[in-house]
Motif scaffolding. Structure first.
Motif, PDB file in Angstrom:
ATOM      1  N   UNK A 275       6.808   9.976   0.078  1.00  0.00           N
ATOM      2  CA  UNK A 275       7.836   9.014   0.510  1.00  0.00           C
ATOM      3  C   UNK A 275       7.209   7.764   1.105  1.00  0.00           C
ATOM      4  N   UNK A 276       6.051   7.372   0.566  1.00  0.00           N
ATOM      5  CA  UNK A 276       5.371   6.141   0.959  1.00  0.00           C
ATOM      6  C   UNK A 276       5.254   5.267  -0.282  1.00  0.00           C
ATOM      7  N   UNK A 277       5.922   4.137  -0.257  1.00  0.00           N
ATOM      8  CA  UNK A 277       5.814   3.190  -1.361  1.00  0.00           C
ATOM      9  C   UNK A 277       4.735   2.168  -1.017  1.00  0.00           C
ATOM     10  N   UNK A 278       3.718   2.089  -1.857  1.00  0.00           N
ATOM     11  CA  UNK A 278       2.647   1.117  -1.628  1.00  0.00           C
ATOM     12  C   UNK A 278       2.994  -0.179  -2.358  1.00  0.00           C
ATOM     13  N   UNK A 279       3.058  -1.260  -1.598  1.00  0.00           N
ATOM     14  CA  UNK A 279       3.391  -2.569  -2.152  1.00  0.00           C
ATOM     15  C   UNK A 279       2.108  -3.325  -2.487  1.00  0.00           C
ATOM     16  N   UNK A 280       1.975  -3.716  -3.722  1.00  0.00           N
ATOM     17  CA  UNK A 280       0.784  -4.451  -4.146  1.00  0.00           C
ATOM     18  C   UNK A 280       0.968  -5.953  -3.949  1.00  0.00           C
ATOM     19  N   UNK A 281      -0.116  -6.621  -3.664  1.00  0.00           N
ATOM     20  CA  UNK A 281      -0.136  -8.075  -3.632  1.00  0.00           C
ATOM     21  C   UNK A 281      -1.213  -8.559  -4.579  1.00  0.00           C
ATOM     22  N   UNK A 282      -1.137  -9.808  -4.956  1.00  0.00           N
ATOM     23  CA  UNK A 282      -2.150 -10.340  -5.871  1.00  0.00           C
ATOM     24  C   UNK A 282      -2.499 -11.767  -5.479  1.00  0.00           C
ATOM     25  N   UNK A 283      -3.779 -12.019  -5.471  1.00  0.00           N
ATOM     26  CA  UNK A 283      -4.287 -13.351  -5.191  1.00  0.00           C
ATOM     27  C   UNK A 283      -5.799 -13.287  -5.198  1.00  0.00           C
ATOM     28  N   UNK A 284      -6.438 -14.253  -4.625  1.00  0.00           N
ATOM     29  CA  UNK A 284      -7.889 -14.307  -4.586  1.00  0.00           C
ATOM     30  C   UNK A 284      -8.298 -15.165  -3.394  1.00  0.00           C
ATOM     31  N   UNK A 285      -9.578 -15.201  -3.114  1.00  0.00           N
ATOM     32  CA  UNK A 285     -10.037 -16.060  -2.014  1.00  0.00           C
ATOM     33  C   UNK A 285      -9.578 -17.487  -2.240  1.00  0.00           C
ATOM     34  N   UNK A 286      -9.589 -17.895  -3.508  1.00  0.00           N
ATOM     35  CA  UNK A 286      -9.234 -19.273  -3.862  1.00  0.00           C
ATOM     36  C   UNK A 286      -7.749 -19.570  -3.708  1.00  0.00           C
ATOM     37  N   UNK A 287      -6.923 -18.541  -3.473  1.00  0.00           N
ATOM     38  CA  UNK A 287      -5.500 -18.785  -3.181  1.00  0.00           C
ATOM     39  C   UNK A 287      -5.175 -18.358  -1.747  1.00  0.00           C
ATOM     40  N   UNK A 288      -6.154 -18.380  -0.882  1.00  0.00           N
ATOM     41  CA  UNK A 288      -5.958 -18.033   0.536  1.00  0.00           C
ATOM     42  C   UNK A 288      -5.386 -16.632   0.696  1.00  0.00           C
ATOM     43  N   UNK A 289      -5.619 -15.777  -0.293  1.00  0.00           N
ATOM     44  CA  UNK A 289      -5.057 -14.427  -0.254  1.00  0.00           C
ATOM     45  C   UNK A 289      -3.883 -14.305  -1.208  1.00  0.00           C
ATOM     46  N   UNK A 290      -2.757 -13.756  -0.746  1.00  0.00           N
ATOM     47  CA  UNK A 290      -1.652 -13.419  -1.647  1.00  0.00           C
ATOM     48  C   UNK A 290      -0.902 -14.634  -2.186  1.00  0.00           C
ATOM     49  N   UNK A 291      -0.800 -14.712  -3.505  1.00  0.00           N
ATOM     50  CA  UNK A 291       0.022 -15.715  -4.187  1.00  0.00           C
ATOM     51  C   UNK A 291       1.260 -15.035  -4.778  1.00  0.00           C
TER      52      UNK A 291
END
Length: 668
Positions: free
Chosen positions: A416-432
């Motif tokens: 009952x734990x939903x893992x939320x993914x994020x996507x980005x890179x160092x060049x986008x200051x993290x999550x885009x």
């Protein structure tokens, strides 16, 4: 000038075509000079007024001043720092840096594990007009030298004597280095420009508030304040320059896209333990913590050696982030504990998890499942597991920095734990791109952060193309690397990620590979390795890592490592198999308990079982070219100390190809 922009938000899932690109002739969107400035990417979808780090912090102090901001343990007791105290300590550190001679746009390198001193040094550096530069605690002296020299570090802040020794070896080769500060432990060597944390902070007494305020007032949102160094897997690390606006806009907007709450609604509690030299942890722990008044608890330096759960139990976080390997390690520990429990408990856990997984994966048609049984299963079994992990109050669980496998996601769904993914890179200051409770789809990275844009170039027939970024998250450029910077920006100012992905009709992004990792066989077929590697791990729970080989080759092959225990002091993989791996061996008729027993004796039962799993993966292949023809098991799992993984435990493919070149050539 016009182009197709995919501009999606949580409220508007439909693409907005033909948005006008700003006139790029007014000012360049990128620079490679540390004292340069850039044109901010402001338009109607992200009209927020640009602010500096100091302006963001001052606003938070006015709102959250009396709330606890930072908590760390000293002699077994938690010590707390309020936001008002935090701000004053950052000002004090800033004045001390100025006293030591920190020049504007020169760096302060920070080398050590997460702590209040790390945060105070980082923010104090920015207040003093310097550039915050994290140096990975796992770096060798040579790697430390490259970063410190490249960023012109005036001062280096180290955690302890172990880290200090690295700097002592290279000090004479750092012409800009004026002083070193050690923030934990007693000084074991004497040096005229070496200070304890207490001595360092006392230097602030010689600098007036007026002088510091003048420095702060001179700062602009479109100037650099943070350097993030890439892992350097294909050459020297690159210094990613992030502006005040990159930091403050991303901290405010990407976090809200992930449903992080301002403290006036709910004060979020988080545990800081991932390397702060990496953008994901720095944005999540440090800058977002300031923006929304979060209460940050610091884990012990040996967090990844087993003590993280202890801190989680005490801190009771409302939000938690881990890289995929961290989530995998927790999963393996739960499986090991389950295997050692009685048969009744094992069956209860299996029943509860299968029932909950089915319900969560079919949430759109919950009416077909009786809600009563999952609720009972959660109350009797799963809630106790979450409590054991310290997640009783955790509402948001995030994963980033690398792709996470379907097997891991499904395991946690069963809890009952939903893992939320994020996507980005160092060049986008993290999550885009971010997921959240209202913005989630299985094995997708979520949707664009409102105000960010994305497009795909060179799309194939399935809609897969290179992901390109536009928005306030996009970095200023690579420090002193004009050629490299010019390579990632196109003529219209779009940042090319090098990643391959596609987006569905509702705006959910799926990253399917990386151009540099894309395998192009001798027959010309393009194959993204991640999907095949994940399939192997899904069918073979004994496999820890799978690396697909076959670029410019006649057929595909694969390197495999087995799940083994690790040395808790060095994190080096040991020869002993994990409980889950031993269980796999027993199920297929093998008595092996060590990796060497399987590899050295070519254990017939295990090798046959692995071939059966490979056959299942091959049966799912979309073409003969995507079938694995040969494979081998390596004698040791991948690790940071072995050089096959980076600091965030993401595999370094080029390093693996070099290290195991003989094994690879044996396939062909």
């Amino acid at each position: 000038m016009t182009t197709n922009w995919i501009s999606k938000s949580m409220d508007s899932p439909v693409a907005e075509p033909f948005l006008e690109v700003p006139d790029l002739k007014e000012e360049k969107l990128w620079t490679t000079f540390i004292n340069g400035s850039v044109r901010l990417r402001i338009h109607s979808s992200c009209p927020q007024t640009p602010v500096t780090v100091h302006e963001m912090f001052l606003d938070s102090v006015n709102k959250y001043g009396s709330l606890n901001a930072l908590s760390s343990k000293r002699d077994g007791q938690w010590e707390h720092i309020t936001f008002k105290e935090y701000y004053q300590l950052c000002r004090q550190a800033a004045k001390a840096f100025l006293k030591l001679g920190l020049k504007k746009f020169y760096s302060v390198g920070i080398l050590g594990f997460n702590s209040p001193e790390w945060f105070i040094s980082a923010v104090g550096t920015v207040f003093a007009g310097g550039i915050t530069t994290g140096i990975y605690a796992t770096n060798s002296p040579e790697a430390c030298h490259y970063v410190a020299n490249d960023c012109k570090a005036n001062i280096i802040v180290v955690e302890n004597h172990k880290q200090l020794e690295k700097i002592l070896q290279i000090w004479e080769k750092l012409p800009h280095l004026k002083a070193v500060v050690q923030y934990k432990g007693n000084l074991q060597v004497k040096h005229s420009d070496l200070y304890t944390w207490k001595e360092f902070m006392e230097l602030a007494n010689d600098i007036s508030d007026e002088l510091l305020d003048d420095v702060i007032q001179s700062q602009k949102p479109n100037q650099c304040c943070v350097l993030i160094y890439t892992s350097g897997t294909t050459g020297n690390p690159k210094g990613v320059m992030l502006s005040h606006d990159n930091i403050t806009w991303t901290a405010a907007n990407a976090s809200r896209a992930g449903d992080m709450q301002p403290a006036e609604i709910q004060q979020e509690r988080i545990v800081s333990y991932l390397p702060l030299s990496h953008i994901a942890a720095q944005i999540y722990d440090l800058w977002t913590g300031i923006k929304w008044g979060e209460h940050v608890h610091f884990a012990n330096p040996d967090a990844l050696k087993g003590t993280l759960v202890d801190t989680l139990k005490e801190a009771q976080p409302t939000s938690h982030m881990g890289v995929p390997r961290v989530w995998e390690k927790i999963m393996e520990q739960i499986k090991a504990a389950s295997a050692q429990s009685g048969i009744v408990r094992r069956k209860m856990l299996s029943w509860a998890m299968s029932l909950t997984l089915e319900r969560n994966k079919n949430s759109s048609r919950n009416g077909e499942l009786k809600p009563f049984l999952p609720a009972v299963a959660d109350f009797l079994v799963l809630s106790k597991i979450r409590k054991m992990l310290g997640f009783s109050h955790c509402q948001k669980h995030f994963s980033g920095a690398a792709p996470i496998s379907a097997e891991t996601l499904e395991f946690y769904l069963g809890l009952n734990i939903t893992i939320y993914e994020g996507y980005g890179m160092s060049e986008t200051s993290g999550p885009h791109v971010m997921s959240s409770s209202y913005n989630h789809r299985f094995q997708c990275c979520g949707k664009l952060v409102p105000g960010c844009q994305m497009k795909f170039v060179n799309k194939d027939s399935d809609g897969n193309g290179e992901i390109c970024f536009w928005g306030r998250t996009v970095f200023m450029g690579y420090l002193n690397m004009e050629d490299k910077t010019g390579e990632v920006f196109d003529e219209d100012g779009w940042l090319h990620s090098g990643d391959i992905g596609k987006i569905d009709s509702e705006g959910f992004l799926q990253v399917t590979g990386r151009i540099k990792e894309l395998i192009i066989t001798a027959g010309g077929e393009n194959i993204p390795p991640i999907l095949i590697e994940d399939a192997v791990k899904r069918h073979l729970p004994i496999v820890s890592n799978a690396v697909l080989i076959g670029d410019r080759r006649k057929f595909l092959s694969m390197l495999l490592t087995l799940k083994s225990t690790v040395d808790l002091d060095t994190l080096e993989p040991l020869d002993n198999l994990t409980t889950e791996a031993i269980q796999f061996c027993q199920e297929v008729g093998s008595k092996a308990t060590r990796v060497s027993e399987i590899v050295g004796q070519k254990d017939k039962a295990v090798y046959s079982a692995i071939q059966e799993g490979i056959d299942k993966v091959n049966n799912e292949a979309v073409s003969n070219a995507q079938r694995i023809q040969k494979w081998t098991i390596l004698p040791k799992d991948f690790s940071i100390v072995g050089g096959e993984m980076g600091p965030t435990m993401k595999i370094k493919r080029h390093a693996i190809l070099d290290k195991y070149a003989k094994d690879i050539e044996a396939f062909y």
